[in-house]
Design an enzyme around this catalytic site. Structure first.
Site, PDB file in Angstrom:
ATOM      1  CG  PHE A 181      -1.843   1.264   1.127  1.00  0.00           C
ATOM      2  CD1 PHE A 181      -3.020   1.230   0.409  1.00  0.00           C
ATOM      3  CD2 PHE A 181      -1.471   2.463   1.728  1.00  0.00           C
ATOM      4  CE1 PHE A 181      -3.829   2.363   0.284  1.00  0.00           C
ATOM      5  CE2 PHE A 181      -2.268   3.605   1.613  1.00  0.00           C
ATOM      6  CZ  PHE A 181      -3.449   3.552   0.889  1.00  0.00           C
ATOM      7  CG  ASP A 228       5.761   4.187   1.747  1.00  0.00           C
ATOM      8  OD1 ASP A 228       5.763   4.976   2.710  1.00  0.00           O
ATOM      9  OD2 ASP A 228       4.777   4.034   0.994  1.00  0.00           O
ATOM     10  CE  LYS A 238      -1.102   6.856   6.776  1.00  0.00           C
ATOM     11  NZ  LYS A 238      -0.661   5.906   5.784  1.00  0.00           N
TER      12      LYS A 238
HETATM   13  C1  LIG Z   1      -0.867   5.986   4.319  1.00  0.00           C
HETATM   14  C2  LIG Z   1       0.236   5.522   3.463  1.00  0.00           C
HETATM   15  C3  LIG Z   1       0.545   6.153   2.234  1.00  0.00           C
HETATM   16  C4  LIG Z   1      -0.311   7.251   1.653  1.00  0.00           C
HETATM   17  O1  LIG Z   1      -0.421   8.369   2.452  1.00  0.00           O
HETATM   18  P1  LIG Z   1      -1.612   9.433   2.189  1.00  0.00           P
HETATM   19  O2  LIG Z   1      -1.263  10.579   3.072  1.00  0.00           O
HETATM   20  O3  LIG Z   1      -2.887   8.767   2.570  1.00  0.00           O
HETATM   21  O4  LIG Z   1      -1.576   9.776   0.735  1.00  0.00           O
HETATM   22  C5  LIG Z   1       1.643   5.711   1.538  1.00  0.00           C
HETATM   23  N1  LIG Z   1       2.395   4.699   1.996  1.00  0.00           N
HETATM   24  C6  LIG Z   1       2.137   4.063   3.154  1.00  0.00           C
HETATM   25  C7  LIG Z   1       3.034   2.967   3.612  1.00  0.00           C
HETATM   26  C8  LIG Z   1       1.029   4.439   3.914  1.00  0.00           C
HETATM   27  O5  LIG Z   1       0.748   3.777   5.041  1.00  0.00           O
END
Ligand SMILES: *Cc1c(COP(=O)(O)O)cnc(C)c1O
Length: 407
Positions: free
Chosen positions: A148, A233, A262
């Site tokens: 994700f 990520d 986040k």
């Molecule tokens: C939440 C998340 C994203 C996307 O972040 P948004 O602020 O919702 O666009 C990307 N990568 C990971 C691992 C995430 O948990």
């Protein structure tokens, strides 16, 4: 005034409004939160709940951490936005201290997590053509099954979750999917056109999936040998969630680029960034990438206050210590309604035994006991309390889970 107590609101009336006027792209638990402090939130009818989701780890420091609120207020009273057409007095110091905290050379500021991932993809491709010498338009990025990384058209192009992916084509090419946690598969997937490996150090949405020990060291070695960028990520796993600044730190491995989001905005505003090697981010020249709000003064002020909190190490230590307690307590439930528990620090994926209840049913039963948590996929609960939570509050939540499973 926004601070007025809206005594006319009820859970039912608010949900009716949401359903009538908002697009139905989420299926929230039926609870309407109107205030929050630390690890606790209060709903419109005055019921209190322990927050065990933390805005998917955007609220690592809890609701309305006083340092972060102060930084936001002070900045709001002085200057909000300049655009990057001009300099402002907050941006540079934020970048300097974020780079120092993360041990990186350069910071590229964005707003949402998906934008940070998009930015990392663009930078990796540009680097592949201009530095590595990959043939024009042939760059490949290796990603993991179950990933994700956000919701843009390019990012969902390499999602294998049908809900995230289906009917959003035509899709962006140039991504190669391998099983998560399989270092040999990464090695086999690398070819002359490989620009980067992009993966979550621990997969969040997939259910807090921790790869086998040694996986990341292996991927690092493969990337180095083949002149391939390793992009971690850490949008959900990073910034103290697992007990270290980065989840990768547990493996003693450094990425070339990290995506952050986040918690970088302290649960107050969206702040994201790509941080990493200066020679790689250096492929971006004026006009080639940007964002109106990326790194704007309010983001820099709040992000800087987040960096200051993380620099103390207090939150990493709390996650390590209290995470051990959380995992010990959750371990007691295995065989009693819980099939398996995974995770690190104050982060747990709890698989509900299919003989018992669905994740949604357990989330509802937990809500009734004053704990807010959400299923990811059918049978997995993701537990990610704010790192300001206490040991007693953890016990309370795990006791509630035990009761919810039996109900
Ligand atoms: C939440 C998340 C994203 C996307 O972040 P948004 O602020 O919702 O666009 C990307 N990568 C990971 C691992 C995430 O948990």
């Amino acid at each position: 005034m926004a601070t007025d107590l809206r005594t006319d609101l009820t859970t039912a009336s608010v949900i009716e409004l949401d359903d009538a006027w908002g697009a139905h792209n989420y299926h929230p638990l039926p609870v309407v939160i109107s205030s929050g402090e630390g690890a606790w939130v209060t709903d419109v009818e005055g019921r209190r709940y322990l927050d065990f989701l933390s805005g998917y780890s955007a609220l690592n420091f809890g609701h309305r951490h006083p340092d972060l609120i102060r930084a936001a207020h002070e900045q709001l009273d002085r200057l909000t936005l300049t655009s990057r057409a001009f300099h402002n007095d907050r941006y540079g110091a934020f970048c300097r201290d974020l780079a120092a905290l993360t041990g990186t050379d350069t910071v590229l500021t964005m707003n949402t997590g998906a934008e940070a991932v998009e930015s990392a993809i663009k930078v990796a491709r540009k680097w592949a053509y201009e530095v590595k010498g990959v043939a024009f338009d042939a760059a490949e990025i290796i990603v993991a099954a179950g990933n994700f990384h956000g919701r843009t058209t390019t990012i969902v192009s390499f999602s294998d979750d049908p809900a995230a992916h289906d009917n959003y084509g035509p899709f962006t090419p140039g991504f190669v999917t391998v099983p998560y946690g399989d270092a040999q598969a990464v090695r086999d997937a690398i070819g002359p056109n490989t620009a980067a490996v992009l993966m979550e150090p621990i997969q969040g949405e997939a259910g807090v999936v921790v790869p086998p020990a040694g996986f990341w060291a292996d991927v690092r070695a493969t990337c180095t040998e083949n002149d391939v960028l390793m992009i971690a990520d850490e949008i959900q796993s990073g910034l103290a969630r697992t007990g270290t600044l980065f989840a990768l730190d547990h493996e003693g491995v450094r990425a070339d680029l990290y995506t952050l989001g986040k918690a970088l905005g302290g649960g107050i505003i969206p702040v994201s960034a790509v941080v990493g090697r200066g020679d790689v981010l250096g492929v971006l020249k004026p006009g080639q990438h940007g964002s109106t709000f990326g790194g704007y003064p309010v983001a820099a002020a709040v992000g800087h206050a987040v960096v200051d909190l993380l620099a103390t190490g207090e939150f990493q230590a709390r996650s390590t210590e209290l995470g051990a307690h959380l995992h010990a307590r959750l371990g007691e439930l295995v065989g009693h309604g819980v099939a398996a528990v995974r995770g690190r620090g104050l982060w747990a994926g709890v698989d509900i035994d299919p003989m018992y209840r669905t994740g949604r049913e357990v989330s509802m039963a937990l809500r009734d006991q004053g704990v807010l948590c959400k299923e990811t996929h059918e049978r997995t609960l993701r537990m990610a309390p704010p790192l300001v939570i206490s040991r007693d509050e953890i016990d309370r939540a795990v006791d509630a889970l035990a009761a919810a499973l039996q109900a």
